[in-house]
Design a protein around this motif. Structure first.
Motif, PDB file in Angstrom:
ATOM      1  N   LEU A  13       0.825  -1.200   0.000  1.00  0.00           N
ATOM      2  CA  LEU A  13       0.000   0.000   0.000  1.00  0.00           C
ATOM      3  C   LEU A  13       0.861   1.252   0.000  1.00  0.00           C
ATOM      4  CD1 LEU A  13      -2.760  -1.049   2.525  1.00  0.00           C
ATOM      5  CD2 LEU A  13      -3.005  -0.761   0.071  1.00  0.00           C
ATOM      6  N   ALA A  14       2.087   1.138   0.474  1.00  0.00           N
ATOM      7  CA  ALA A  14       2.973   2.295   0.549  1.00  0.00           C
ATOM      8  C   ALA A  14       3.642   2.597  -0.787  1.00  0.00           C
ATOM      9  CB  ALA A  14       4.045   2.065   1.617  1.00  0.00           C
ATOM     10  N   ALA A  15       3.432   1.749  -1.776  1.00  0.00           N
ATOM     11  CA  ALA A  15       4.058   1.963  -3.082  1.00  0.00           C
ATOM     12  C   ALA A  15       3.440   3.166  -3.787  1.00  0.00           C
ATOM     13  CB  ALA A  15       3.879   0.714  -3.946  1.00  0.00           C
ATOM     14  N   PRO A  16       4.241   3.875  -4.582  1.00  0.00           N
ATOM     15  CA  PRO A  16       3.673   4.984  -5.362  1.00  0.00           C
ATOM     16  C   PRO A  16       2.564   4.478  -6.272  1.00  0.00           C
ATOM     17  CG  PRO A  16       6.072   4.986  -5.469  1.00  0.00           C
ATOM     18  CD  PRO A  16       5.672   3.713  -4.788  1.00  0.00           C
ATOM     19  N   ALA A  17       1.573   5.314  -6.513  1.00  0.00           N
ATOM     20  CA  ALA A  17       0.419   4.930  -7.321  1.00  0.00           C
ATOM     21  C   ALA A  17       0.804   4.606  -8.757  1.00  0.00           C
ATOM     22  CB  ALA A  17      -0.627   6.035  -7.293  1.00  0.00           C
ATOM     23  N   ALA A  18       1.756   5.301  -9.300  1.00  0.00           N
ATOM     24  CA  ALA A  18       2.176   5.063 -10.683  1.00  0.00           C
ATOM     25  C   ALA A  18       3.683   4.852 -10.709  1.00  0.00           C
ATOM     26  CB  ALA A  18       1.795   6.254 -11.555  1.00  0.00           C
ATOM     27  N   ALA A  19       4.138   4.024 -11.638  1.00  0.00           N
ATOM     28  CA  ALA A  19       5.550   3.696 -11.724  1.00  0.00           C
ATOM     29  C   ALA A  19       6.412   4.936 -11.949  1.00  0.00           C
ATOM     30  CB  ALA A  19       5.781   2.673 -12.835  1.00  0.00           C
ATOM     31  N   ALA A  20       5.899   5.923 -12.620  1.00  0.00           N
ATOM     32  CA  ALA A  20       6.668   7.119 -12.936  1.00  0.00           C
ATOM     33  C   ALA A  20       6.814   8.049 -11.729  1.00  0.00           C
ATOM     34  CB  ALA A  20       6.013   7.871 -14.087  1.00  0.00           C
ATOM     35  N   GLN A  21       6.003   7.854 -10.694  1.00  0.00           N
ATOM     36  CA  GLN A  21       6.075   8.708  -9.516  1.00  0.00           C
ATOM     37  C   GLN A  21       7.356   8.471  -8.746  1.00  0.00           C
ATOM     38  OE1 GLN A  21       2.372   7.889  -7.421  1.00  0.00           O
ATOM     39  NE2 GLN A  21       1.981  10.083  -7.476  1.00  0.00           N
ATOM     40  N   GLU A  22       7.831   9.520  -8.113  1.00  0.00           N
ATOM     41  CA  GLU A  22       8.987   9.422  -7.247  1.00  0.00           C
ATOM     42  C   GLU A  22       8.596   8.675  -5.975  1.00  0.00           C
ATOM     43  OE1 GLU A  22      11.533  12.651  -4.790  1.00  0.00           O
ATOM     44  OE2 GLU A  22      11.156  13.095  -6.906  1.00  0.00           O
ATOM     45  N   ALA A  23       9.513   7.895  -5.438  1.00  0.00           N
ATOM     46  CA  ALA A  23       9.247   7.163  -4.205  1.00  0.00           C
ATOM     47  C   ALA A  23       8.954   8.145  -3.068  1.00  0.00           C
ATOM     48  CB  ALA A  23      10.441   6.284  -3.852  1.00  0.00           C
ATOM     49  N   PRO A  24       7.906   7.901  -2.292  1.00  0.00           N
ATOM     50  CA  PRO A  24       7.590   8.807  -1.187  1.00  0.00           C
ATOM     51  C   PRO A  24       8.635   8.716  -0.079  1.00  0.00           C
ATOM     52  CG  PRO A  24       6.178   6.881  -1.107  1.00  0.00           C
ATOM     53  CD  PRO A  24       6.968   6.784  -2.385  1.00  0.00           C
ATOM     54  N   THR A  25       8.769   9.784   0.662  1.00  0.00           N
ATOM     55  CA  THR A  25       9.628   9.798   1.844  1.00  0.00           C
ATOM     56  C   THR A  25       8.708   9.701   3.051  1.00  0.00           C
ATOM     57  OG1 THR A  25      11.265  11.142   0.700  1.00  0.00           O
ATOM     58  CG2 THR A  25      11.385  11.091   3.105  1.00  0.00           C
ATOM     59  N   VAL A  26       8.897   8.646   3.836  1.00  0.00           N
ATOM     60  CA  VAL A  26       7.953   8.281   4.891  1.00  0.00           C
ATOM     61  C   VAL A  26       8.618   8.329   6.256  1.00  0.00           C
ATOM     62  CG1 VAL A  26       6.453   6.409   5.713  1.00  0.00           C
ATOM     63  CG2 VAL A  26       6.773   6.757   3.262  1.00  0.00           C
ATOM     64  N   VAL A  27       7.855   8.742   7.252  1.00  0.00           N
ATOM     65  CA  VAL A  27       8.270   8.626   8.643  1.00  0.00           C
ATOM     66  C   VAL A  27       7.148   7.912   9.387  1.00  0.00           C
ATOM     67  CG1 VAL A  27       7.385  10.895   9.336  1.00  0.00           C
ATOM     68  CG2 VAL A  27       9.233   9.853  10.635  1.00  0.00           C
ATOM     69  N   VAL A  28       7.524   7.023  10.304  1.00  0.00           N
ATOM     70  CA  VAL A  28       6.554   6.248  11.076  1.00  0.00           C
ATOM     71  C   VAL A  28       6.525   6.790  12.502  1.00  0.00           C
ATOM     72  CG1 VAL A  28       5.872   3.958  11.896  1.00  0.00           C
ATOM     73  CG2 VAL A  28       7.028   4.205   9.673  1.00  0.00           C
ATOM     74  N   ALA A  29       5.372   7.286  12.926  1.00  0.00           N
ATOM     75  CA  ALA A  29       5.206   7.789  14.287  1.00  0.00           C
ATOM     76  C   ALA A  29       4.932   6.621  15.233  1.00  0.00           C
ATOM     77  CB  ALA A  29       4.046   8.783  14.334  1.00  0.00           C
ATOM     78  N   PRO A  30       5.285   6.745  16.510  1.00  0.00           N
ATOM     79  CA  PRO A  30       4.935   5.695  17.467  1.00  0.00           C
ATOM     80  C   PRO A  30       3.419   5.487  17.496  1.00  0.00           C
ATOM     81  CG  PRO A  30       6.467   7.246  18.448  1.00  0.00           C
ATOM     82  CD  PRO A  30       6.017   7.835  17.142  1.00  0.00           C
ATOM     83  N   PHE A  31       3.015   4.238  17.584  1.00  0.00           N
ATOM     84  CA  PHE A  31       1.584   3.929  17.589  1.00  0.00           C
ATOM     85  C   PHE A  31       0.989   4.263  18.955  1.00  0.00           C
ATOM     86  CE2 PHE A  31       2.432   2.588  13.606  1.00  0.00           C
ATOM     87  CZ  PHE A  31       1.644   1.592  13.046  1.00  0.00           C
ATOM     88  N   ASN A  32      -0.223   4.731  18.954  1.00  0.00           N
ATOM     89  CA  ASN A  32      -0.939   5.159  20.145  1.00  0.00           C
ATOM     90  C   ASN A  32      -1.818   4.019  20.666  1.00  0.00           C
ATOM     91  OD1 ASN A  32      -1.866   6.880  22.113  1.00  0.00           O
ATOM     92  ND2 ASN A  32      -3.355   7.884  20.797  1.00  0.00           N
TER      93      ASN A  32
END
Length: 140
Positions: A13-32
């Motif tokens: 699900l974290a993959a870019p929607a289209a192959a041509a899109q740049e890879a997203p930069t992600v940060v994971v917050a602590p879960f609540n």
């Protein structure tokens, strides 16, 4: 669905929607959680595990949990204050992330229900959401 499949599903699900899109930069917050105090450690443990799995994916760029904690420390922010979506988005924006993963869990021995949401930093849109229930050792 096992924990590995849960993480794999989230990675997909974290993959870019289209192959041509740049890879997203992600940060994971602590879960609540609203669970009893003895389960408080699970939020950090799960965000660490998810960060490690995301770091192994060529589909995303990910900030490490060490970078997340350093950013919190530099801004004199207590971890509980960034467990809500808006606070996590603000910090993710300051870090330069395009997406933030936020989540919550409910634990009651021996079961746990985890929900993870991938949120666009720019506008707060929920890009994907996954919920899984099971035994803790099978989810992390």
């Amino acid at each position: 669905m096992t924990g590995r499949r849960f993480l794999t599903a989230f990675l997909l699900l974290a993959a870019p929607a289209a192959a041509a899109q740049e890879a997203p930069t992600v940060v994971v917050a602590p879960f609540n959680t609203t669970s009893a105090g003895e389960y408080a450690w699970i939020g950090s443990a799960f965000s660490n595990a998810l960060t490690d799995h995301l770091a192994d994916s060529p589909k995303v760029n990910v900030f490490s949990q060490k970078q997340w904690r350093a950013a919190l420390f530099a801004r004199d922010i207590a971890v509980p204050t960034v467990r809500d979506v808006e606070a996590a988005r603000r910090l993710a924006r300051q870090l330069g992330a395009s997406e933030v993963v936020v989540g919550q869990y409910v634990a009651r021995w021996p079961d746990i229900t985890l929900t993870a949401r991938r949120v666009a930093v720019k506008d707060g849109a929920v890009l994907s959401e996954v919920t899984q229930r099971g035994v803790l050792e099978n989810l992390v």
